[in-house]
Design an enzyme around this catalytic site. Sequence first.
Site, PDB file in Angstrom:
ATOM      1  N   ASP A 141      56.231  42.106  54.349  1.00 59.21           N
ATOM      2  CA  ASP A 141      56.464  42.725  53.043  1.00 59.21           C
ATOM      3  C   ASP A 141      57.021  44.139  53.174  1.00 59.21           C
ATOM      4  O   ASP A 141      57.926  44.526  52.429  1.00 59.21           O
ATOM      5  CB  ASP A 141      55.160  42.739  52.247  1.00 59.21           C
ATOM      6  CG  ASP A 141      55.337  43.261  50.834  1.00 59.21           C
ATOM      7  OD1 ASP A 141      55.551  42.454  49.923  1.00 59.21           O
ATOM      8  OD2 ASP A 141      55.264  44.494  50.649  1.00 59.21           O
ATOM      9  N   PHE A 156      55.811  42.156  47.205  1.00 59.07           N
ATOM     10  CA  PHE A 156      56.778  41.065  47.259  1.00 59.07           C
ATOM     11  C   PHE A 156      56.183  39.805  47.876  1.00 59.07           C
ATOM     12  O   PHE A 156      56.644  38.706  47.582  1.00 59.07           O
ATOM     13  CB  PHE A 156      58.043  41.509  47.980  1.00 59.07           C
ATOM     14  CG  PHE A 156      58.788  42.597  47.244  1.00 59.07           C
ATOM     15  CD1 PHE A 156      58.927  42.551  45.870  1.00 59.07           C
ATOM     16  CD2 PHE A 156      59.310  43.683  47.920  1.00 59.07           C
ATOM     17  CE1 PHE A 156      59.591  43.553  45.168  1.00 59.07           C
ATOM     18  CE2 PHE A 156      59.979  44.691  47.242  1.00 59.07           C
ATOM     19  CZ  PHE A 156      60.116  44.627  45.865  1.00 59.07           C
ATOM     20  N   ASP A 157      55.159  39.942  48.721  1.00 65.98           N
ATOM     21  CA  ASP A 157      54.411  38.765  49.154  1.00 65.98           C
ATOM     22  C   ASP A 157      53.777  38.088  47.944  1.00 65.98           C
ATOM     23  O   ASP A 157      53.838  36.859  47.790  1.00 65.98           O
ATOM     24  CB  ASP A 157      53.321  39.161  50.151  1.00 65.98           C
ATOM     25  CG  ASP A 157      53.788  39.105  51.591  1.00 65.98           C
ATOM     26  OD1 ASP A 157      54.615  38.233  51.914  1.00 65.98           O
ATOM     27  OD2 ASP A 157      53.325  39.921  52.391  1.00 65.98           O
ATOM     28  N   VAL A 158      53.119  38.879  47.109  1.00 71.97           N
ATOM     29  CA  VAL A 158      52.484  38.324  45.914  1.00 71.97           C
ATOM     30  C   VAL A 158      53.523  37.703  44.990  1.00 71.97           C
ATOM     31  O   VAL A 158      53.358  36.585  44.481  1.00 71.97           O
ATOM     32  CB  VAL A 158      51.683  39.418  45.186  1.00 71.97           C
ATOM     33  CG1 VAL A 158      51.181  38.917  43.839  1.00 71.97           C
ATOM     34  CG2 VAL A 158      50.518  39.889  46.051  1.00 71.97           C
ATOM     35  N   GLY A 163      54.812  34.440  46.341  1.00 71.09           N
ATOM     36  CA  GLY A 163      53.832  33.386  46.139  1.00 71.09           C
ATOM     37  C   GLY A 163      53.860  32.842  44.718  1.00 71.09           C
ATOM     38  O   GLY A 163      53.776  31.626  44.492  1.00 71.09           O
TER      39      GLY A 163
END
Length: 378
Positions: free
Chosen positions: A142, A170-172, A175
């Site tokens: 991220d 940006f990971d969240v 997802g």
Amino acid sequence: MVEQSRGPLDGLLVADFSRILAGPYATMLLADLGAQVIKVESPSGDDTRTWMPPIRDGVATYYLGINRNKRSIALDLKDPDDRAAAQELARRADVLIENMRPGGLARFGLDYDAVAASNAGIIYASISGFGSGAGASMPGYDLMVQAISGLMSLTGDPDGSPYRAGISVFDVMAGLHANMGILAALHRRTATGRGQHVEVNLLSSALSGLVNHSSGYVAGGTVPYRMGNAHPSLFPYEPLPTADGELIVIAGNDGQFRKLCDVLGVPDLPGDPRFGRNQDRTANREQLRPLLVERLVTRTKEEWFRDLLAAGVPCAPINTIDGGVALAQELGLAPVVTVEGVPSVRNPITFSETPARYELPPPGLDEHGEEIRAWLKN
């Protein structure tokens, strides 16, 4: 397998070959909504099991926060028997999620083409850092994406250094985008009977999630710059000082600005041609800010918070996380759920008929391995 309570995704089997954050966050949300999620881990376990502190009872809270309602099986994909078990799980699954480097599962017969050959209805979701083309070899952390996408250029003081966001934003986001793609593909499958490959990458999620900033560049030719807590298109929309600290003050439209000025005791300001419209306030923010601050510093932030909210003016104190959780509790949002002694944050979606479930705590490594292996052999 143990039968689970019904939820909006009841009956859906998810093979979770993901690790760290984007994939596990996505699969936890699916599990909360009734999907049966089997978390496939290497014998050494998900990386986040070791990402500490903080910890709870010797377990990383990072891991605990994104892995409830799942069952864990540890498989060494280099071992023929374990590889066969993984392939059988993929054959039975409705959804498979993975976030290895693109192509990384091909040598185990677990890439999309191999899985789809035996399971035509599979929804196969791949999350990567930079896509499966020219960026396939780039690791997808991220922080890299926050830097490369431009987010860090927007975060921090105007004259200071760039900063990352306080979470792996940006990971969240990736997802969530993966789940959106999965649910859309499942809907399509009800009409055609066919699955498909859903691909999400962090850089594309970032550029989409930068919304007005990325649009400002691609549609307006403007490269945004770091403005601290200020907003490029609205004023006021930032922390402003009061007698005992800062308060977020927002005037999202002209009506809110008039209400703000009434509460502050400066009702003539909206009639000033420099401040009458949002574009005027934004252009003349350096003239307007001290006029607002002159009034705000006469009272405490709590006093202004109470009176401004009562008048319909958006505002907020700057809390630490404990304050945010406390306010959610005060508002009746019940932000914390506890499963077998392990607290975590409630799923954010409310359903009138099929509520989220909270039945399983985050699993220990291979906690359900024996049970799952026996099921796969039947």
